[in-house]
Design an enzyme around this catalytic site. Structure first.
Site, PDB file in Angstrom:
ATOM      1  N   SER A 114       0.848  -1.191   0.000  1.00 16.04           N
ATOM      2  CA  SER A 114       0.000   0.000   0.000  1.00 16.04           C
ATOM      3  C   SER A 114       0.885   1.243   0.000  1.00 16.04           C
ATOM      4  O   SER A 114       1.670   1.440  -0.909  1.00 16.04           O
ATOM      5  CB  SER A 114      -0.971  -0.041   1.181  1.00 16.04           C
ATOM      6  OG  SER A 114      -1.991   0.924   1.030  1.00 16.04           O
ATOM      7  N   GLU A 132      -2.375  -2.468  -7.825  1.00 15.09           N
ATOM      8  CA  GLU A 132      -3.546  -2.710  -6.992  1.00 15.09           C
ATOM      9  C   GLU A 132      -3.937  -1.392  -6.351  1.00 15.09           C
ATOM     10  O   GLU A 132      -3.173  -0.420  -6.358  1.00 15.09           O
ATOM     11  CB  GLU A 132      -3.255  -3.756  -5.919  1.00 15.09           C
ATOM     12  CG  GLU A 132      -2.201  -3.367  -4.879  1.00 15.09           C
ATOM     13  CD  GLU A 132      -2.741  -2.547  -3.708  1.00 15.09           C
ATOM     14  OE1 GLU A 132      -3.919  -2.729  -3.331  1.00 15.09           O
ATOM     15  OE2 GLU A 132      -1.977  -1.718  -3.173  1.00 15.09           O
ATOM     16  N   HIS A 138      -4.978  -5.289  -1.018  1.00 11.28           N
ATOM     17  CA  HIS A 138      -5.855  -5.126   0.139  1.00 11.28           C
ATOM     18  C   HIS A 138      -6.907  -6.235   0.167  1.00 11.28           C
ATOM     19  O   HIS A 138      -8.066  -6.036  -0.184  1.00 11.28           O
ATOM     20  CB  HIS A 138      -6.532  -3.764   0.085  1.00 11.28           C
ATOM     21  CG  HIS A 138      -5.587  -2.614   0.251  1.00 11.28           C
ATOM     22  ND1 HIS A 138      -4.766  -2.179  -0.772  1.00 11.28           N
ATOM     23  CD2 HIS A 138      -5.326  -1.806   1.315  1.00 11.28           C
ATOM     24  CE1 HIS A 138      -4.044  -1.153  -0.340  1.00 11.28           C
ATOM     25  NE2 HIS A 138      -4.359  -0.906   0.915  1.00 11.28           N
TER      26      HIS A 138
END
Length: 329
Positions: free
Chosen positions: A136, A233, A299
């Protein structure tokens, strides 16, 4: 593009540019008894989650230490774990400590990019390579360590979150990658399939789309995706926002020469995954490279751990990413 033949037939291999993505130095694997340090370079971590994460990592036979500021919160900006200087100092000290074998990031969120200009990369270059683990917002650190240090890193769970604590599959994925990386060279997921068919060779890199887009043309960021297998992502971004970010990367020329694209999870990205997949097909098909959909990194529960900075084959039709070498030495 050149055709190469070997153990995998009719595979396209992109000629690597000095500006682009290159194979990086792989850090050593972990062994029982190694010291590791938990740091918070982004958002704050709940104390109970931090304690639970440490307990899991200790159960692997590792000696766990905490960054000096890992439990702090910024005095005015509550979405940050301590001041920028404190977060950068914890990361640098962990990296430069010769007795620390790996650095685990406890949370993503926000703020990693704010630490980059405070890091002494000259000092960090003198330290021995070690595994940096996270995803992330940690994408900013993966990119900076690749560009500035030339060291491979690990796109895996941030350990002070639900993506690790209580998730035995994600724990197993990470532990195996760190301790026995030769056992995790073929990465796939049950629903993985081709958006654009093909097979290609390149070097793994990338992570979170928002962070890659935000880092474009900034210090410590990669100049080009040339020669790379790009992982993408994101979470909580609607299709129009994803379209703008992806189109930005394309229009700048940053994506020119990319060898292939592996798409992870798009959690809470409205309106639905079908529309996101249609967008990806629309934007990425003109590149003429393999595009793999549905590799479960990002995630999500039971997320795959993916080493970054290592040569690999992407096989969109087979739904797999196969590392040419283990992610760690």
């Amino acid at each position: 593009m050149t055709e190469v033949r070997g153990s995998r037939e009719a595979v396209t291999e992109t000629v690597r540019s000095p500006r682009g993505v290159r194979e990086l130095v792989r850090p050593p694997r972990l062994r029982e008894g190694d010291r590791v340090r938990l740091v918070a370079p982004c958002s704050p971590v709940p104390p109970a989650r931090l304690a639970a994460a440490a307990e899991v990592v200790r159960s692997w036979g590792l000696r766990v230490e905490f960054g000096a500021h890992v439990r702090e919160r910024h005095p005015r900006l509550p979405y940050l774990a301590g001041s920028d200087a404190a977060r950068a100092a914890d990361l640098q000290q962990a990296w430069c400590d010769p007795d620390v074998a790996a650095v685990f990031c406890v949370r993503g969120g926000d703020g990693a990019h704010r630490t980059l200009d405070l890091l002494d990369f000259d000092a960090m270059r003198r330290a021995r390579p070690k595994a940096l683990v996270g995803f992330s917002d940690i994408t900013a650190l993966h990119e900076a360590l690749a560009v500035e240090l030339g060291v491979a890193t690990v796109h895996g769970p941030v350990v002070g979150t639900r993506y690790f604590v209580g998730d035995q599959v994600a724990q197993h994925e990470l532990r195996t990658t760190l301790f026995a990386p030769e056992q995790r060279t073929v990465l796939t997921s049950p629903g993985a399939h081709a958006l654009v068919p093909g097979r290609a060779r390149g070097v793994t890199f990338g992570g979170n789309l928002s962070l890659l887009n935000d880092g474009l043309a900034t210090p410590h960021s990669r100049l080009s995706a040339d020669g790379g297998i790009l992982l993408l992502e994101d979470v909580g971004e609607d299709v129009a926002r994803i379209d703008r970010m992806l189109t930005h990367l394309l229009r700048t020329g940053w994506m020119d020469g990319v060898a292939g694209v592996a798409l992870g999870t798009w959690t809470d990205c409205p309106p639905d995954l079908g529309v996101i997949a249609d967008l990806m097909r629309d934007r990425l098909s003109p590149l003429g490279v393999p595009v793999l959909w549905g590799l479960e990194f990002g995630h999500c529960a039971a997320q795959l751990t993916v080493p970054l900075g290592v040569p690999a084959w992407i096989d969109a039709e087979d739904g797999s990413l196969e590392l040419a070498v283990p992610g760690l030495e």
